[in-house]
Write a protein that holds these residues in place. Structure first.
Motif, PDB file in Angstrom:
ATOM      1  N   ALA A  77       0.569  -1.392  -0.163  1.00  0.00           N
ATOM      2  CA  ALA A  77       0.007   0.158  -0.114  1.00  0.00           C
ATOM      3  C   ALA A  77       1.146   1.468  -0.197  1.00  0.00           C
ATOM      4  CB  ALA A  77      -1.243   0.163   1.275  1.00  0.00           C
ATOM      5  N   LEU A  78       2.192   1.502   1.004  1.00  0.00           N
ATOM      6  CA  LEU A  78       2.529   2.499   0.894  1.00  0.00           C
ATOM      7  C   LEU A  78       3.348   2.529  -0.567  1.00  0.00           C
ATOM      8  CD1 LEU A  78       4.756   1.875   4.532  1.00  0.00           C
ATOM      9  CD2 LEU A  78       2.963   4.099   3.537  1.00  0.00           C
ATOM     10  N   MET A  79       3.868   1.030  -1.092  1.00  0.00           N
ATOM     11  CA  MET A  79       4.518   2.024  -2.547  1.00  0.00           C
ATOM     12  C   MET A  79       3.705   2.086  -3.583  1.00  0.00           C
ATOM     13  SD  MET A  79       7.151   1.419  -4.792  1.00  0.00           S
ATOM     14  CE  MET A  79       8.391   0.723  -4.554  1.00  0.00           C
ATOM     15  N   VAL A  80       2.020   1.599  -3.619  1.00  0.00           N
ATOM     16  CA  VAL A  80       1.007   2.096  -4.015  1.00  0.00           C
ATOM     17  C   VAL A  80       0.638   3.665  -4.305  1.00  0.00           C
ATOM     18  CG1 VAL A  80      -1.216   2.057  -4.890  1.00  0.00           C
ATOM     19  CG2 VAL A  80       0.299  -0.074  -4.542  1.00  0.00           C
ATOM     20  N   LEU A  81       0.546   4.673  -3.167  1.00  0.00           N
ATOM     21  CA  LEU A  81       0.869   5.364  -2.566  1.00  0.00           C
ATOM     22  C   LEU A  81       1.429   6.428  -3.391  1.00  0.00           C
ATOM     23  CD1 LEU A  81      -0.735   5.039   0.997  1.00  0.00           C
ATOM     24  CD2 LEU A  81      -1.818   5.993  -1.165  1.00  0.00           C
ATOM     25  N   LEU A  82       3.353   6.282  -2.367  1.00  0.00           N
ATOM     26  CA  LEU A  82       4.055   6.257  -3.758  1.00  0.00           C
ATOM     27  C   LEU A  82       3.931   7.182  -4.969  1.00  0.00           C
ATOM     28  CD1 LEU A  82       6.635   8.471  -2.965  1.00  0.00           C
ATOM     29  CD2 LEU A  82       8.237   5.951  -3.117  1.00  0.00           C
ATOM     30  N   ILE A  83       3.852   5.646  -5.813  1.00  0.00           N
ATOM     31  CA  ILE A  83       3.238   5.853  -7.579  1.00  0.00           C
ATOM     32  C   ILE A  83       2.391   6.633  -7.620  1.00  0.00           C
ATOM     33  CG2 ILE A  83       3.499   4.205  -9.033  1.00  0.00           C
ATOM     34  CD1 ILE A  83       4.411   2.414  -7.726  1.00  0.00           C
ATOM     35  N   THR A  84       1.251   7.220  -7.038  1.00  0.00           N
ATOM     36  CA  THR A  84       0.171   7.001  -7.526  1.00  0.00           C
ATOM     37  C   THR A  84      -0.338   8.578  -7.520  1.00  0.00           C
ATOM     38  OG1 THR A  84      -1.614   5.583  -6.791  1.00  0.00           O
ATOM     39  CG2 THR A  84      -2.511   7.448  -7.000  1.00  0.00           C
ATOM     40  N   TYR A  85       0.764   9.141  -6.713  1.00  0.00           N
ATOM     41  CA  TYR A  85       1.169  11.003  -6.197  1.00  0.00           C
ATOM     42  C   TYR A  85       2.230  11.116  -7.380  1.00  0.00           C
ATOM     43  CZ  TYR A  85       3.352  14.794  -4.336  1.00  0.00           C
ATOM     44  OH  TYR A  85       3.759  16.081  -4.395  1.00  0.00           O
ATOM     45  N   GLY A  86       3.200  10.100  -7.279  1.00  0.00           N
ATOM     46  CA  GLY A  86       4.516  10.320  -8.661  1.00  0.00           C
ATOM     47  C   GLY A  86       2.861  11.172  -9.734  1.00  0.00           C
ATOM     48  N   LEU A  87       2.818   9.572 -10.451  1.00  0.00           N
ATOM     49  CA  LEU A  87       1.689   9.780 -11.780  1.00  0.00           C
ATOM     50  C   LEU A  87       1.316  11.034 -11.653  1.00  0.00           C
ATOM     51  CD1 LEU A  87       1.363   6.080 -11.646  1.00  0.00           C
ATOM     52  CD2 LEU A  87       2.734   7.721 -13.541  1.00  0.00           C
ATOM     53  N   SER A  88       0.336  11.329 -10.374  1.00  0.00           N
ATOM     54  CA  SER A  88      -0.401  12.357 -10.243  1.00  0.00           C
ATOM     55  C   SER A  88       0.213  13.682 -10.456  1.00  0.00           C
ATOM     56  CB  SER A  88      -0.813  12.219  -8.910  1.00  0.00           C
ATOM     57  OG  SER A  88      -0.248  13.160  -7.844  1.00  0.00           O
ATOM     58  N   LEU A 145      -7.115  -1.407  -7.319  1.00  0.00           N
ATOM     59  CA  LEU A 145      -7.094  -2.116  -7.875  1.00  0.00           C
ATOM     60  C   LEU A 145      -5.468  -3.368  -7.912  1.00  0.00           C
ATOM     61  CD1 LEU A 145      -8.933  -1.230 -10.824  1.00  0.00           C
ATOM     62  CD2 LEU A 145      -9.415  -3.537  -9.079  1.00  0.00           C
ATOM     63  N   ILE A 146      -4.407  -2.472  -9.059  1.00  0.00           N
ATOM     64  CA  ILE A 146      -3.510  -3.221  -8.732  1.00  0.00           C
ATOM     65  C   ILE A 146      -3.200  -3.705  -7.037  1.00  0.00           C
ATOM     66  CG2 ILE A 146      -0.859  -2.780  -8.312  1.00  0.00           C
ATOM     67  CD1 ILE A 146      -1.739  -0.176 -10.588  1.00  0.00           C
ATOM     68  N   LEU A 147      -2.819  -3.150  -6.439  1.00  0.00           N
ATOM     69  CA  LEU A 147      -2.598  -3.256  -4.421  1.00  0.00           C
ATOM     70  C   LEU A 147      -4.077  -4.593  -4.698  1.00  0.00           C
ATOM     71  CD1 LEU A 147      -2.034  -2.283  -1.533  1.00  0.00           C
ATOM     72  CD2 LEU A 147      -3.881  -1.637  -1.459  1.00  0.00           C
ATOM     73  N   ILE A 148      -4.298  -4.858  -4.279  1.00  0.00           N
ATOM     74  CA  ILE A 148      -5.697  -5.822  -4.212  1.00  0.00           C
ATOM     75  C   ILE A 148      -5.373  -7.108  -5.020  1.00  0.00           C
ATOM     76  CG2 ILE A 148      -8.520  -7.193  -4.351  1.00  0.00           C
ATOM     77  CD1 ILE A 148      -9.003  -3.441  -3.666  1.00  0.00           C
ATOM     78  N   SER A 149      -4.983  -6.956  -6.624  1.00  0.00           N
ATOM     79  CA  SER A 149      -5.029  -7.574  -7.066  1.00  0.00           C
ATOM     80  C   SER A 149      -3.406  -8.957  -6.845  1.00  0.00           C
ATOM     81  CB  SER A 149      -4.005  -8.079  -8.705  1.00  0.00           C
ATOM     82  OG  SER A 149      -3.330  -7.208  -9.142  1.00  0.00           O
ATOM     83  N   SER A 150      -2.472  -7.232  -5.961  1.00  0.00           N
ATOM     84  CA  SER A 150      -1.212  -8.033  -5.841  1.00  0.00           C
ATOM     85  C   SER A 150      -1.156  -8.949  -4.593  1.00  0.00           C
ATOM     86  CB  SER A 150       0.419  -6.827  -5.304  1.00  0.00           C
ATOM     87  OG  SER A 150      -0.466  -6.356  -4.455  1.00  0.00           O
TER      88      SER A 150
END
Length: 377
Positions: free
Chosen positions: A120-131, A316-321
């Motif tokens: 979850a922490l990695m996904v949050l970091l990546i989502t912020y970067g993409l934003s 969705l990426i987080l849940i699938s992982s």
């Protein structure tokens, strides 16, 4: 997300770090035993040939990603469903890479931490970067690229000076036979990681000078292929072919044996840092590729809608992982046995080759018609 441009060096950094990703940590081409390093180089050659197809298609449609020009080549009836398949393929692979990341961190350092918290922490970091846009991701890749080089230099230097490298473990050459070697290349090293450059068919339109695309891609594939080959050769030289085969994370086990004068040891942090950098870039590229395709297909243009959509896809990426497999052994089995055959080969090679042939034939026919018309006139 603002559509901006990235420089040639930023694209190279993205490609290089993307190719290393989790591949540098999880053992690559080990079915070929001590010839694994050679299987990587052969896979790299195949990846370079495949990139020529991607680049040819890019030049025909320089301002459009794969999910847009696929409908122009095949028509909306076939092209749109296929474009959707590519989007979910990119997101699924992002989830697989995220699972690699979480399991390695739990194995190496955070054994008491739940997998979902790490991911979850990695996904949050990546989502912020993409934003913040692809331009910010490009600048980030420049910075972490030099950190990755530093970690690689430290790791290789200390491994060699510790006296644990035994080159005899790399002999004899071709012991696994050409059949095993070619099977390893086709099912593993060709598709993972080199064939995964298919994701950059979504990124290339952001390049500020399209003439640089071909040489950047080839150079990035060469640099990453040689890096991976040297890394695997070192792992085999230290752990032996059997030791590497039975290890979930060979690079981690290799670095764990470094001990110089009972002073320089426990360099696991280098492997963990290397994984974090590579995985961050790899998931980001796959995530962005899937996101860009879906927003284009469903015509999502408003900034607020894009932000919400980005969060939904990240979830969705987080849940699938987490849900894609019950344990890491099952995750690896699916990734090495089924994903290359049923996903990688058709989507990395089959469809792009079909698009290439159709586009090339249409282009040739247009040239012939133009020549015939000029001769008549």
């Amino acid at each position: 997300m603002n559509i901006k441009k990235i420089s040639a060096f930023q694209l190279f950094c993205l490609m290089y770090l993307f190719e290393l990703g989790s591949a540098i940590v999880v053992g690559l081409g080990l079915q070929a035993k001590q010839d694994a390093w050679l299987a990587i180089l052969l896979g790299m050659v195949g990846g370079i040939c495949l990139f020529q197809i991607y680049h040819f298609l890019y030049l025909q449609f320089p301002d459009q990603p794969l999910t847009s020009y696929i409908t122009k080549i095949l028509g909306k009836f076939i092209g749109t469903p296929l474009a959707l398949i590519y989007c979910f393929y990119f997101l699924y692979i992002a989830g697989r890479v995220l699972r690699d990341f979480g399991d390695l961190l739990i194995t190496s350092a955070l054994d008491e931490t739940p997998l979902i918290m790490i991911n979850a922490l990695m996904v949050l970091l990546i989502t912020y970067g993409l934003s913040r846009g692809i331009e910010v991701i490009g600048r980030t890749s420049e910075t972490v690229f030099f950190l990755m080089l530093l970690f690689g230099f430290i790791g290789i230097t200390f491994t060699n000076f510790s006296g644990i490298v035994k080159l005899v473990n790399l002999a004899p050459l071709f012991e696994s036979g050409w059949k095993t070697l070619s099977s390893t290349v086709l099912k593993q090293t060709y598709t993972f990681p080199f064939g995964e450059m298919i994701a950059f068919t979504m990124i290339l339109p952001h390049l500020n000078n399209q003439l640089n695309g071909r040489k950047i891609g080839i150079f990035a594939l060469l640099a990453s292929g040689i890096t991976l080959s040297i890394t695997v050769a070192l792992e085999i030289a230290v752990l032996g072919a059997k030791g590497v085969a039975f290890s979930q994370f060979p690079l981690l086990d290799m670095i764990g044996q470094v001990n110089i004068g009972d002073f320089i040891q426990r360099l696991d942090i280098i492997v963990v840092a290397t994984l974090i950098i590579g995985v961050f870039i790899k998931i980001t590229v796959f995530f962005y590729a899937g996101y860009l395709g879906l927003t284009s297909i469903f015509h999502i243009t408003k900034k607020k809608q894009k932000a919400i959509f980005l969060l939904i896809l990240g979830t969705l990426i987080l849940i699938s992982s987490i849900k894609m497999s019950s344990n890491f052994a099952e995750h690896l089995k699916v990734g090495l046995k089924w994903v290359p055959i049923y996903l990688h080969l058709p989507l990395q090679t089959g469809v792009p080759l079909l698009l290439f042939l159709i586009t090339w034939l249409r282009k040739s026919l247009r040239k012939n018609k133009l020549k015939a018309h000029e001769m008549e006139s």
